[in-house]
Design a protein around this motif. Structure first.
Motif, PDB file in Angstrom:
ATOM      1  N   ASP A 106       0.830  -1.198   0.000  1.00  0.00           N
ATOM      2  CA  ASP A 106       0.000   0.000   0.000  1.00  0.00           C
ATOM      3  C   ASP A 106       0.871   1.257   0.000  1.00  0.00           C
ATOM      4  N   ARG A 107       1.976   1.208   0.741  1.00  0.00           N
ATOM      5  CA  ARG A 107       2.888   2.362   0.778  1.00  0.00           C
ATOM      6  C   ARG A 107       3.708   2.474  -0.503  1.00  0.00           C
ATOM      7  N   LEU A 108       3.818   1.345  -1.231  1.00  0.00           N
ATOM      8  CA  LEU A 108       4.654   1.314  -2.425  1.00  0.00           C
ATOM      9  C   LEU A 108       3.970   1.862  -3.673  1.00  0.00           C
ATOM     10  N   ARG A 109       2.660   2.090  -3.626  1.00  0.00           N
ATOM     11  CA  ARG A 109       1.932   2.448  -4.841  1.00  0.00           C
ATOM     12  C   ARG A 109       2.584   3.596  -5.614  1.00  0.00           C
ATOM     13  N   PRO A 110       2.921   4.723  -4.965  1.00  0.00           N
ATOM     14  CA  PRO A 110       3.544   5.819  -5.732  1.00  0.00           C
ATOM     15  C   PRO A 110       4.885   5.414  -6.354  1.00  0.00           C
ATOM     16  N   LEU A 111       5.663   4.624  -5.631  1.00  0.00           N
ATOM     17  CA  LEU A 111       6.965   4.203  -6.147  1.00  0.00           C
ATOM     18  C   LEU A 111       6.808   3.237  -7.315  1.00  0.00           C
ATOM     19  N   LEU A 112       5.820   2.330  -7.228  1.00  0.00           N
ATOM     20  CA  LEU A 112       5.632   1.343  -8.288  1.00  0.00           C
ATOM     21  C   LEU A 112       5.312   2.005  -9.618  1.00  0.00           C
ATOM     22  N   SER A 113       4.587   3.101  -9.584  1.00  0.00           N
ATOM     23  CA  SER A 113       4.258   3.783 -10.835  1.00  0.00           C
ATOM     24  C   SER A 113       5.498   4.357 -11.505  1.00  0.00           C
ATOM     25  N   GLN A 114       6.575   4.527 -10.744  1.00  0.00           N
ATOM     26  CA  GLN A 114       7.818   5.055 -11.302  1.00  0.00           C
ATOM     27  C   GLN A 114       8.729   3.965 -11.848  1.00  0.00           C
ATOM     28  N   VAL A 115       8.658   2.767 -11.264  1.00  0.00           N
ATOM     29  CA  VAL A 115       9.651   1.747 -11.613  1.00  0.00           C
ATOM     30  C   VAL A 115       9.066   0.522 -12.309  1.00  0.00           C
ATOM     31  N   VAL A 116       7.744   0.377 -12.315  1.00  0.00           N
ATOM     32  CA  VAL A 116       7.133  -0.804 -12.912  1.00  0.00           C
ATOM     33  C   VAL A 116       6.215  -0.388 -14.061  1.00  0.00           C
ATOM     34  N   VAL A 117       6.438  -0.960 -15.227  1.00  0.00           N
ATOM     35  CA  VAL A 117       5.559  -0.759 -16.378  1.00  0.00           C
ATOM     36  C   VAL A 117       4.906  -2.097 -16.689  1.00  0.00           C
ATOM     37  N   ARG A 118       3.595  -2.166 -16.571  1.00  0.00           N
ATOM     38  CA  ARG A 118       2.876  -3.416 -16.794  1.00  0.00           C
ATOM     39  C   ARG A 118       2.136  -3.351 -18.121  1.00  0.00           C
ATOM     40  N   THR A 119       2.274  -4.383 -18.898  1.00  0.00           N
ATOM     41  CA  THR A 119       1.528  -4.503 -20.150  1.00  0.00           C
ATOM     42  C   THR A 119       0.721  -5.788 -20.108  1.00  0.00           C
ATOM     43  N   PRO A 120      -0.524  -5.721 -19.633  1.00  0.00           N
ATOM     44  CA  PRO A 120      -1.350  -6.929 -19.610  1.00  0.00           C
ATOM     45  C   PRO A 120      -1.554  -7.480 -21.016  1.00  0.00           C
ATOM     46  N   LYS A 121      -1.840  -8.769 -21.106  1.00  0.00           N
ATOM     47  CA  LYS A 121      -2.084  -9.376 -22.408  1.00  0.00           C
ATOM     48  C   LYS A 121      -3.186  -8.651 -23.167  1.00  0.00           C
ATOM     49  N   SER A 122      -4.164  -8.134 -22.451  1.00  0.00           N
ATOM     50  CA  SER A 122      -5.281  -7.468 -23.109  1.00  0.00           C
ATOM     51  C   SER A 122      -4.856  -6.198 -23.833  1.00  0.00           C
ATOM     52  N   MET A 123      -3.668  -5.650 -23.484  1.00  0.00           N
ATOM     53  CA  MET A 123      -3.193  -4.416 -24.100  1.00  0.00           C
ATOM     54  C   MET A 123      -2.070  -4.652 -25.100  1.00  0.00           C
ATOM     55  N   ALA A 124      -1.590  -5.896 -25.219  1.00  0.00           N
ATOM     56  CA  ALA A 124      -0.480  -6.184 -26.127  1.00  0.00           C
ATOM     57  C   ALA A 124      -0.962  -6.180 -27.570  1.00  0.00           C
ATOM     58  N   VAL A 125      -0.283  -5.392 -28.430  1.00  0.00           N
ATOM     59  CA  VAL A 125      -0.653  -5.308 -29.847  1.00  0.00           C
ATOM     60  C   VAL A 125       0.584  -5.514 -30.704  1.00  0.00           C
ATOM     61  N   ASP A 126       0.352  -5.867 -31.975  1.00  0.00           N
ATOM     62  CA  ASP A 126       1.469  -6.032 -32.897  1.00  0.00           C
ATOM     63  C   ASP A 126       1.783  -4.696 -33.572  1.00  0.00           C
ATOM     64  N   TRP A 127       2.703  -4.713 -34.564  1.00  0.00           N
ATOM     65  CA  TRP A 127       3.120  -3.467 -35.218  1.00  0.00           C
ATOM     66  C   TRP A 127       1.971  -2.791 -35.947  1.00  0.00           C
ATOM     67  N   ALA A 128       0.952  -3.561 -36.298  1.00  0.00           N
ATOM     68  CA  ALA A 128      -0.194  -2.984 -37.002  1.00  0.00           C
ATOM     69  C   ALA A 128      -1.289  -2.520 -36.041  1.00  0.00           C
ATOM     70  N   GLY A 129      -1.038  -2.654 -34.744  1.00  0.00           N
ATOM     71  CA  GLY A 129      -2.021  -2.238 -33.754  1.00  0.00           C
ATOM     72  C   GLY A 129      -3.085  -3.266 -33.458  1.00  0.00           C
ATOM     73  N   GLN A 130      -2.911  -4.499 -33.967  1.00  0.00           N
ATOM     74  CA  GLN A 130      -3.888  -5.562 -33.737  1.00  0.00           C
ATOM     75  C   GLN A 130      -3.552  -6.311 -32.448  1.00  0.00           C
ATOM     76  N   ARG A 131      -4.596  -6.738 -31.751  1.00  0.00           N
ATOM     77  CA  ARG A 131      -4.380  -7.474 -30.501  1.00  0.00           C
ATOM     78  C   ARG A 131      -3.617  -8.765 -30.766  1.00  0.00           C
ATOM     79  N   VAL A 132      -2.636  -9.036 -29.907  1.00  0.00           N
ATOM     80  CA  VAL A 132      -1.830 -10.252 -30.048  1.00  0.00           C
ATOM     81  C   VAL A 132      -2.538 -11.439 -29.387  1.00  0.00           C
ATOM     82  N   PHE A 133      -3.222 -11.175 -28.273  1.00  0.00           N
ATOM     83  CA  PHE A 133      -3.884 -12.236 -27.520  1.00  0.00           C
ATOM     84  C   PHE A 133      -5.394 -12.011 -27.526  1.00  0.00           C
ATOM     85  N   GLN A 134      -6.123 -13.105 -27.542  1.00  0.00           N
ATOM     86  CA  GLN A 134      -7.581 -13.028 -27.620  1.00  0.00           C
ATOM     87  C   GLN A 134      -8.247 -12.827 -26.264  1.00  0.00           C
ATOM     88  N   GLY A 135      -7.511 -13.080 -25.193  1.00  0.00           N
ATOM     89  CA  GLY A 135      -8.061 -12.908 -23.856  1.00  0.00           C
ATOM     90  C   GLY A 135      -8.882 -14.106 -23.402  1.00  0.00           C
TER      91      GLY A 135
END
Length: 352
Positions: free
Chosen positions: A40-69
């Protein structure tokens, strides 16, 4: 420093905090890793050091979803009165075990750890299936009888198992530890209580949860040609599921994975990818395998107590190359501990 990982958080907050400390040692101390509120105390720090890309947001070079979810649904398995009665009987036995745990804690921490492991595992086995808890109780009964038949308690073999008792054990390993334990019992009338539990189980008949699974598989096969990946925690449950599916659909329609990465497991995975409709797996098949070409339906027969394993299971089908959204079916007994486990699992996943 740049880290890239698919699983930064594996359910252990302390390990995750240590990972963050490698990135920002100036912001966290060694003591922070053991603070239950540190995330809970780490939330501000995590936004600085952790970049999360869930499968639902992963796209290829053409902008198409890579995973169907994936999309999850729950199949409710009604709890019969006979199951409720056995649950009460089993909980009485487990309470006796934890009474012995309290007494052992003052005298021998190693004995207390062992009691806690056995009683917790029995509870998990009952949430899995009738065959799983029956097999474990019979094994424990036999081991107690063997130990009492000797001139002295076989505590040597028991203590040798304690080094392996930690949260990293998967369900197959838990079953293996139960198989190897040698002790004369945790309390005086434990053997008599186990005899009564086994006798009660023998009056119950086939597991209604397995019957519900077979009915659900028959419905899915009528609606789709997709292969179905079934996950369970315990080998004894897996055996019962395989037997039921083979009886309904035929021996050539079912393959299974258990016990590591041996050639037989790789062959089972290949057969599923090539069209065998049912693959039944323990956690041995929960990591590292590509199964996305075998189908898009996953069934959680029982729920892992570690929520990250749920995501690992889904990841066997929700992978690059999967053409359809993965359907996740959770079999959950109503008004039972299954529902509490499922709700806590998803709550932990939301936090992680």
């Amino acid at each position: 420093v740049f880290f890239a990982t698919a699983t930064p958080h594996q359910g252990r907050d302390d390990q995750f905090v240590h990972l963050v400390r490698l990135l920002r040692p100036d912001a966290l101390s060694e003591r922070d890793a053991t603070d239950p509120d540190v995330l809970d105390r780490l939330r501000p720090l995590l936004s600085q050091v952790v970049v999360r890309t869930p499968k639902s947001m992963a796209v290829d070079w053409a902008g198409q979803r890579v995973f169907q979810g994936s999309l999850a649904r729950t199949v409710q398995v009604p709890v019969l009165d006979e199951d409720e009665a056995f649950s009460e009987e089993l909980l009485d036995y487990i309470e006796r075990g934890f009474d012995a745990y309290d007494a052992a804690l003052a005298a021998s921490r190693s004995s207390a750890v062992l009691i806690n492991f056995v009683m917790t595992t029995f509870l998990k086995l009952w949430t899995s299936s009738r065959p799983a808890i029956r097999s474990a109780l019979v094994r424990r009964r036999d081991r107690i009888r063997e130990a009492r038949a000797r001139s002295r308690a076989a505590s040597h073999g028991t203590k040798a198992q304690l080094a392996g008792l930690d949260s990293a054990l998967d369900a197959e390993q838990e079953e293996a530890v139960l198989e190897q334990l040698r002790d004369p019992g945790f309390f005086d009338d434990e053997l008599e209580l186990i005899d009564a539990l086994v006798a009660s189980l023998d009056t119950l008949g086939p597991d209604p949860k397995i019957a519900m699974l077979v009915a659900e598989m028959a419905r899915l096969r009528r609606e789709s040609t997709s292969g179905v990946l079934v996950f369970t925690e315990y080998v004894e449950t897996q055996k019962a599921i395989c037997d039921a599916l083979i009886k309904q659909f035929g021996a050539d329609q079912v393959v299974f994975i258990r016990g590591g990465r041996g050639p037989q497991n790789l062959e089972a995975a290949a057969r599923f990818q090539s069209g065998t409709p049912f693959l039944v797996s323990t956690q041995a098949g929960g990591e590292g395998l590509n199964l996305q070409y075998g189908g898009h339906v996953l069934v959680n027969f029982d729920q892992p107590w570690n929520p990250l394993r749920t995501l690992q299971r889904i990841g066997r089908l929700d992978r690059f190359g999967q053409a359809q959204r993965v359907t996740v079916v959770n079999l959950v007994r109503t008004a039972a501990i299954d529902e509490r486990i499922l709700s806590k699992t998803w709550a932990k996943l939301q936090r992680a």
